[in-house]
Design a protein around this motif. Structure first.
Motif, mmCIF file in Angstrom:
data_model
loop_
_atom_site.group_PDB
_atom_site.id
_atom_site.type_symbol
_atom_site.label_atom_id
_atom_site.label_comp_id
_atom_site.label_asym_id
_atom_site.label_seq_id
_atom_site.Cartn_x
_atom_site.Cartn_y
_atom_site.Cartn_z
ATOM 1 N N PRO A 122 -12.729 0.815 4.551
ATOM 2 C CA PRO A 122 -11.727 0.428 3.515
ATOM 3 C C PRO A 122 -10.096 0.897 3.936
ATOM 4 C CG PRO A 122 -12.913 2.243 2.996
ATOM 5 C CD PRO A 122 -13.647 1.798 4.309
ATOM 6 N N LEU A 123 -9.136 0.197 3.260
ATOM 7 C CA LEU A 123 -7.973 0.835 3.367
ATOM 8 C C LEU A 123 -7.609 2.150 2.951
ATOM 9 C CD1 LEU A 123 -5.802 -2.568 2.932
ATOM 10 C CD2 LEU A 123 -6.667 -1.440 5.074
ATOM 11 N N GLY A 124 -7.050 3.041 3.473
ATOM 12 C CA GLY A 124 -6.492 3.029 4.832
ATOM 13 C C GLY A 124 -5.337 2.306 5.338
ATOM 14 N N PHE A 125 -5.331 1.924 6.685
ATOM 15 C CA PHE A 125 -4.038 1.221 7.323
ATOM 16 C C PHE A 125 -4.934 0.034 7.954
ATOM 17 C CE2 PHE A 125 -1.135 1.355 11.107
ATOM 18 C CZ PHE A 125 -0.160 0.630 10.240
ATOM 19 N N VAL A 185 7.057 6.329 8.021
ATOM 20 C CA VAL A 185 6.075 7.454 7.516
ATOM 21 C C VAL A 185 4.885 7.344 8.224
ATOM 22 C CG1 VAL A 185 7.383 7.333 5.079
ATOM 23 C CG2 VAL A 185 5.280 5.939 5.594
ATOM 24 N N SER A 186 4.250 8.610 8.322
ATOM 25 C CA SER A 186 2.822 8.742 8.614
ATOM 26 C C SER A 186 2.077 9.517 7.622
ATOM 27 C CB SER A 186 2.788 9.348 9.958
ATOM 28 O OG SER A 186 1.639 9.550 10.522
ATOM 29 N N GLY A 187 0.562 9.172 7.518
ATOM 30 C CA GLY A 187 -0.103 9.953 6.418
ATOM 31 C C GLY A 187 -1.091 9.106 5.749
ATOM 32 N N GLY A 188 -0.909 7.645 5.935
ATOM 33 C CA GLY A 188 -1.824 6.842 5.058
ATOM 34 C C GLY A 188 -1.540 6.803 3.957
ATOM 35 N N SER A 189 -2.577 5.849 3.357
ATOM 36 C CA SER A 189 -2.243 5.430 1.809
ATOM 37 C C SER A 189 -2.542 6.644 1.020
ATOM 38 C CB SER A 189 -3.406 4.342 1.592
ATOM 39 O OG SER A 189 -4.714 4.620 1.819
ATOM 40 N N GLU A 190 -3.501 7.633 1.523
ATOM 41 C CA GLU A 190 -3.895 8.941 0.946
ATOM 42 C C GLU A 190 -2.381 9.768 0.655
ATOM 43 O OE1 GLU A 190 -7.267 8.589 3.655
ATOM 44 O OE2 GLU A 190 -5.273 7.906 3.639
ATOM 45 N N GLY A 191 -1.622 9.655 1.975
ATOM 46 C CA GLY A 191 -0.351 10.710 1.957
ATOM 47 C C GLY A 191 0.655 9.899 0.954
ATOM 48 N N ALA A 192 0.507 8.631 0.630
ATOM 49 C CA ALA A 192 1.385 7.864 -0.326
ATOM 50 C C ALA A 192 1.073 8.086 -1.337
ATOM 51 C CB ALA A 192 1.475 6.323 0.039
ATOM 52 N N GLU A 193 -0.024 8.145 -1.989
ATOM 53 C CA GLU A 193 -0.637 8.420 -3.260
ATOM 54 C C GLU A 193 -0.268 9.790 -3.484
ATOM 55 O OE1 GLU A 193 -1.629 6.412 -5.495
ATOM 56 O OE2 GLU A 193 -1.853 4.695 -4.317
ATOM 57 N N LYS A 194 -0.354 10.674 -2.751
ATOM 58 C CA LYS A 194 -0.254 12.239 -3.101
ATOM 59 C C LYS A 194 1.140 12.680 -2.865
ATOM 60 C CE LYS A 194 -4.778 13.636 -1.494
ATOM 61 N NZ LYS A 194 -5.772 14.279 -0.435
ATOM 62 N N GLY A 243 -9.205 -8.043 10.623
ATOM 63 C CA GLY A 243 -7.690 -7.444 10.745
ATOM 64 C C GLY A 243 -7.311 -6.717 9.336
ATOM 65 N N ASP A 244 -7.998 -7.152 8.434
ATOM 66 C CA ASP A 244 -7.685 -6.313 7.091
ATOM 67 C C ASP A 244 -8.246 -5.136 6.732
ATOM 68 O OD1 ASP A 244 -5.710 -8.329 6.523
ATOM 69 O OD2 ASP A 244 -6.905 -9.692 5.192
ATOM 70 N N GLU A 245 -9.298 -4.945 7.826
ATOM 71 C CA GLU A 245 -9.926 -3.508 7.615
ATOM 72 C C GLU A 245 -9.166 -2.277 8.094
ATOM 73 O OE1 GLU A 245 -14.734 -4.589 7.993
ATOM 74 O OE2 GLU A 245 -13.451 -3.968 9.784
ATOM 75 N N ASP A 246 -9.541 -1.274 7.755
ATOM 76 C CA ASP A 246 -8.891 0.046 8.267
ATOM 77 C C ASP A 246 -9.007 0.263 9.942
ATOM 78 O OD1 ASP A 246 -7.629 2.812 7.543
ATOM 79 O OD2 ASP A 246 -9.263 3.338 8.969
ATOM 80 N N VAL A 247 -7.941 0.754 10.329
ATOM 81 C CA VAL A 247 -7.863 0.619 11.930
ATOM 82 C C VAL A 247 -9.079 1.539 12.362
ATOM 83 C CG1 VAL A 247 -6.484 2.623 12.007
ATOM 84 C CG2 VAL A 247 -6.475 0.871 13.945
ATOM 85 N N THR A 298 0.895 -1.249 -0.013
ATOM 86 C CA THR A 298 0.068 -0.092 -0.019
ATOM 87 C C THR A 298 0.915 1.160 -0.075
ATOM 88 O OG1 THR A 298 -1.710 -1.414 1.101
ATOM 89 C CG2 THR A 298 -1.790 1.062 1.369
ATOM 90 N N MET A 299 1.929 1.237 0.817
ATOM 91 C CA MET A 299 2.788 2.310 0.663
ATOM 92 C C MET A 299 4.064 2.107 -0.496
ATOM 93 S SD MET A 299 1.244 3.981 3.177
ATOM 94 C CE MET A 299 2.170 5.054 3.869
ATOM 95 N N GLY A 300 4.705 1.255 -0.331
ATOM 96 C CA GLY A 300 5.971 0.988 -1.394
ATOM 97 C C GLY A 300 5.584 1.258 -2.686
#
Length: 295
Positions: free
Chosen positions: A234-237, A126-135, A279-283, A16-18
């Motif tokens: 939804p993910l998320g984290f 890192v911090s900022g979630g999948s949104e931060g990774a995409e942006k 466990g696979d859902e967003d926190v 999700t991040m990499g």
């Protein structure tokens, strides 16, 4: 090296991040080689111009930098120090930039091992979630020597908006542990607030802007309260990964003889959610526990 120099960068771990990190490196003009345990995840990046490696070691061969982004300590140790790991082929003078969330002790171990043969290491969770990774707007916590951080910067700047060097190797992971402890309490607090608002019968679409304009404001409130209201996560984290991170913080705190009661409570809640199959859902699904739904 300067920020404008095109680097040869290996990326190991395309989750999700990499994967977004690799895309930002490609977009910035770097020569990117990728490897992932699930090989099909390499294909979209190959379509953008990345080379595919047969192993973490092959991704590191001839690289100026290698970025790792994997799930936990065992995975990180395996891709760096294991058979066909990054350390086998990372050139002298190159830097390993680890964006996994791992233990500070492992970060220090890797830094020491690589330094013995003239390689550098930076822990860069890192911090900022999948949104931060995409942006490309992630917050990045750095640990490492000044020279190592300088070599890592052209890589980190492609996906980080707030980059902070906090000390020697391990300091970045220590800061991420702090971040995850703060988030644990925030997620639980927002979940309880959302469910309390429901029980009062308040219109949350009107309440949310009011809360966000006051002292209750937080990233979790703005970005994840909607999940809690809808009961959809939804993910998320991933909850299982947040629990892994909180457990790292709890282990480190135990060494310091520091009880983290809120973090421990949230860990217990997340253990119940994972046991119930979530466990696979967003926190943000901690709201399930608050509502006494399914877990």
């Amino acid at each position: 090296m300067t920020e404008r120099t095109a680097l040869r960068v290996g990326v190991v771990g395309l989750g999700t991040m990499g994967a977004p990190m690799a895309r930002h490196l490609i977009a910035a003009g770097h020569e990117v080689t990728v490897w992932n345990r699930t090989r099909s995840k390499e294909e979209p990046l190959a379509a953008l111009g990345a080379r595919r490696a047969d192993s973490p070691a092959a991704a590191a061969e001839g690289a100026d930098a290698v970025l790792t982004c994997v799930s936990d300590d065992p995975d990180l140790r395996a891709v760096v120090l294991g058979e066909n790991g990054v350390a086998q082929m990372l050139p002298s003078g190159a830097v390993l930039v680890d964006c996994s969330t791992a233990s500070p002790s492992l970060a220090r171990e890797l830094a020491w091992d690589l330094a013995e043969s003239g390689r550098m290491f930076v822990d860069a969770p890192v911090s900022g979630g999948s949104e931060g990774a995409e942006k490309g707007t992630l917050t990045v916590f750095l640990g490492g020597s000044a020279d190592a951080v300088a070599r890592a910067m052209p890589v980190v700047q492609t996906f980080g908006a707030r980059i902070t060097h906090l000390g020697e190797a391990g300091a970045g992971q220590a800061a991420k542990a702090v971040n995850q402890v703060v988030l644990a309490g925030t997620y639980a607090g927002v979940a309880e607030g959302v469910v309390l608002a429901e029980r009062f019968g308040l219109p949350f679409e009107q309440l949310l802007p009011a809360l966000s304009a006051g002292s209750a404001d937080s990233w979790v409130l703005r970005q994840r309260a909607g999940n809690m209201v809808k009961g959809s996560y939804p993910l998320g984290f991933r909850t299982s990964l947040h629990l892994k991170d909180v457990r790292i913080a709890l282990r480190e705190a135990a060494v310091l003889d520091l009880p983290l009661e809120v973090a421990q409570l949230v860990a217990t809640i997340e253990e119940k959610l994972i046991a119930a199959g979530f466990g696979d859902e967003d926190v943000s699904n901690v709201a399930r526990h608050t509502r006494s739904e399914d877990a």
